[in-house]
Design an enzyme around this catalytic site. Structure first.
Site, PDB file in Angstrom:
ATOM      1  N   ARG A   1      -9.547   1.654   9.120  1.00  0.00           N
ATOM      2  CA  ARG A   1      -9.559   0.044   9.167  1.00  0.00           C
ATOM      3  C   ARG A   1     -10.102  -0.761  10.054  1.00  0.00           C
ATOM      4  O   ARG A   1      -9.963  -2.098   9.940  1.00  0.00           O
ATOM      5  CB  ARG A   1      -7.632   0.258   9.955  1.00  0.00           C
ATOM      6  CG  ARG A   1      -5.965  -0.886   9.455  1.00  0.00           C
ATOM      7  CD  ARG A   1      -5.194  -0.231  10.630  1.00  0.00           C
ATOM      8  NE  ARG A   1      -3.798  -1.491   9.836  1.00  0.00           N
ATOM      9  CZ  ARG A   1      -3.113  -0.785   9.397  1.00  0.00           C
ATOM     10  NH1 ARG A   1      -2.947   0.344   9.265  1.00  0.00           N
ATOM     11  NH2 ARG A   1      -2.471  -1.676   9.498  1.00  0.00           N
TER      12      ARG A   1
ATOM     13  N   LYS B   1       1.245  -1.450  -0.140  1.00  0.00           N
ATOM     14  CA  LYS B   1       0.158   0.140   0.055  1.00  0.00           C
ATOM     15  C   LYS B   1       0.969   0.795  -0.143  1.00  0.00           C
ATOM     16  O   LYS B   1       0.502   2.670  -0.598  1.00  0.00           O
ATOM     17  CB  LYS B   1      -0.927  -0.069   1.128  1.00  0.00           C
ATOM     18  CG  LYS B   1      -2.078  -1.017   1.179  1.00  0.00           C
ATOM     19  CD  LYS B   1      -2.966  -0.602   2.346  1.00  0.00           C
ATOM     20  CE  LYS B   1      -1.916  -0.460   3.958  1.00  0.00           C
ATOM     21  NZ  LYS B   1      -1.867  -2.147   4.235  1.00  0.00           N
TER      22      LYS B   1
ATOM     23  N   ARG C   1      11.640  -2.409  10.978  1.00  0.00           N
ATOM     24  CA  ARG C   1      10.475  -2.609  12.191  1.00  0.00           C
ATOM     25  C   ARG C   1      10.066  -2.251  12.950  1.00  0.00           C
ATOM     26  O   ARG C   1       9.908  -4.379  12.745  1.00  0.00           O
ATOM     27  CB  ARG C   1       9.426  -1.786  11.333  1.00  0.00           C
ATOM     28  CG  ARG C   1       8.989  -0.428  10.447  1.00  0.00           C
ATOM     29  CD  ARG C   1       8.071  -0.288   9.621  1.00  0.00           C
ATOM     30  NE  ARG C   1       6.335  -0.629  10.236  1.00  0.00           N
ATOM     31  CZ  ARG C   1       5.369  -0.537   9.410  1.00  0.00           C
ATOM     32  NH1 ARG C   1       5.385   0.436   8.241  1.00  0.00           N
ATOM     33  NH2 ARG C   1       4.275  -1.085  10.090  1.00  0.00           N
TER      34      ARG C   1
ATOM     35  N   ARG D   1      -0.586  -8.765  13.406  1.00  0.00           N
ATOM     36  CA  ARG D   1      -1.446  -8.126  12.667  1.00  0.00           C
ATOM     37  C   ARG D   1      -2.029  -8.430  11.436  1.00  0.00           C
ATOM     38  O   ARG D   1      -3.208  -7.716  10.912  1.00  0.00           O
ATOM     39  CB  ARG D   1      -0.156  -6.700  11.477  1.00  0.00           C
ATOM     40  CG  ARG D   1       0.597  -6.949  13.064  1.00  0.00           C
ATOM     41  CD  ARG D   1       2.233  -5.907  12.287  1.00  0.00           C
ATOM     42  NE  ARG D   1       2.108  -4.792  11.133  1.00  0.00           N
ATOM     43  CZ  ARG D   1       3.239  -4.730  10.521  1.00  0.00           C
ATOM     44  NH1 ARG D   1       3.985  -5.328  10.739  1.00  0.00           N
ATOM     45  NH2 ARG D   1       2.871  -4.134   9.656  1.00  0.00           N
TER      46      ARG D   1
ATOM     47  N   ARG E   1      11.574  -6.536   5.497  1.00  0.00           N
ATOM     48  CA  ARG E   1      11.813  -5.630   5.057  1.00  0.00           C
ATOM     49  C   ARG E   1      12.836  -4.902   6.062  1.00  0.00           C
ATOM     50  O   ARG E   1      12.718  -5.388   7.058  1.00  0.00           O
ATOM     51  CB  ARG E   1      10.501  -5.114   5.444  1.00  0.00           C
ATOM     52  CG  ARG E   1       9.718  -3.824   5.320  1.00  0.00           C
ATOM     53  CD  ARG E   1       8.151  -2.938   4.592  1.00  0.00           C
ATOM     54  NE  ARG E   1       7.823  -3.581   6.063  1.00  0.00           N
ATOM     55  CZ  ARG E   1       6.439  -2.984   5.824  1.00  0.00           C
ATOM     56  NH1 ARG E   1       6.220  -2.330   5.129  1.00  0.00           N
ATOM     57  NH2 ARG E   1       5.861  -2.735   7.383  1.00  0.00           N
TER      58      ARG E   1
END
Ligand code: AMP
Length: 217
Positions: A88, A13, A160, A171, A127
């Site tokens: 969300r 996104k 992160r 998540r 990531r």
């Protein structure tokens, strides 16, 4: 032009939102980015949000709605924006609907980016993010030239805290329970488009552009 990008964490996104914003010259509004800044600068909101974020849970609607309401009032939002990571929950979607109605505005398009949960786990666990400019890398699919260093600004890359495998699972669970219902919510409003988000970034961007052009003209 007001667009919502929906999709599991790690679906791309943020990457696509940046490209759309550049092309349309409108801002990207990502509560996740706003919250990470707040955590870094230890503001009241940051202190409240930190524990939720680090454990992969959603930050309470009340906090998020305050952030969004303020941000959407800024002058740079007058020509439109991309919402990346908001809404969300159905509560957030209803609140956004009300905010826009009051301002005589509407969302024109909701794009749901779709990949399998197994794929997002692979993407998120590899990531890495630049600590200075926020540029994204992936240790396997998009490595930096020098390991651990941003190609653009030479600063250190970091993982992160919520990209650790255990937190990713949480998540995804939160997405399934709280965010996935928004797909039928916006389908019901007749503004939802699904995009297969596997493959090359440019290919996915082309598909998105072909959806945006008809509604923006
Ligand atoms: P993101 O960068 O979009 O993956 O968001 C990182 C984290 O920020 C999420 O896991 C949540 O803890 C929090 N967050 C971001 N956006 C929202 C939202 N709209 N509602 C609740 N929590 C959010």
């Amino acid at each position: 032009m007001r667009i919502i990008l929906l999709g599991m964490p790690g679906v791309g996104k943020g990457t696509q939102a940046k490209k759309i914003c550049e092309a349309l010259n409108i801002p990207q509004i990502a509560p996740g980015d706003i919250l990470r800044k707040a955590v870094k600068s230890r503001t009241e909101i940051g202190l409240e949000a930190k524990a939720y974020m680090n454990s992969g849970k959603l930050v309470p609607d009340k906090v998020i709605l305050g952030i969004i309401e303020d941000r959407l009032k800024a002058p740079d939002c007058e020509r439109g924006y991309i919402l990346d990571g908001f809404p969300r929950t159905v509560v957030q979607a209803n609140a956004l609907g009300l905010m826009l109605k009051k301002a005589g505005q509407e969302i024109k398009l909701v794009i749901s980016l779709e990949v399998s949960p197994a794929e997002v786990v692979k993407r998120l666990s590899g990531r890495r993010v630049c600590s200075s400019c926020g540029r994204m890398y992936h240790i396997k699919f998009k490595p930096s030239q020098q390991e651990g260093i941003c190609d653009k600004c030479g600063e250190a890359l970091y993982q992160r805290e919520d990209d650790q495998e255990k937190t990713i699972k949480k998540r995804l669970e939160q997405y399934r329970e709280q965010t996935a219902p928004l797909i039928s919510y916006y389908k019901g409003l007749g503004i939802l488009e699904k995009v297969d988000a596997r493959g090359e970034i440019e290919e996915i961007f082309k598909k998105i552009t072909s959806l945006i052009n008809p509604v923006s003209s």
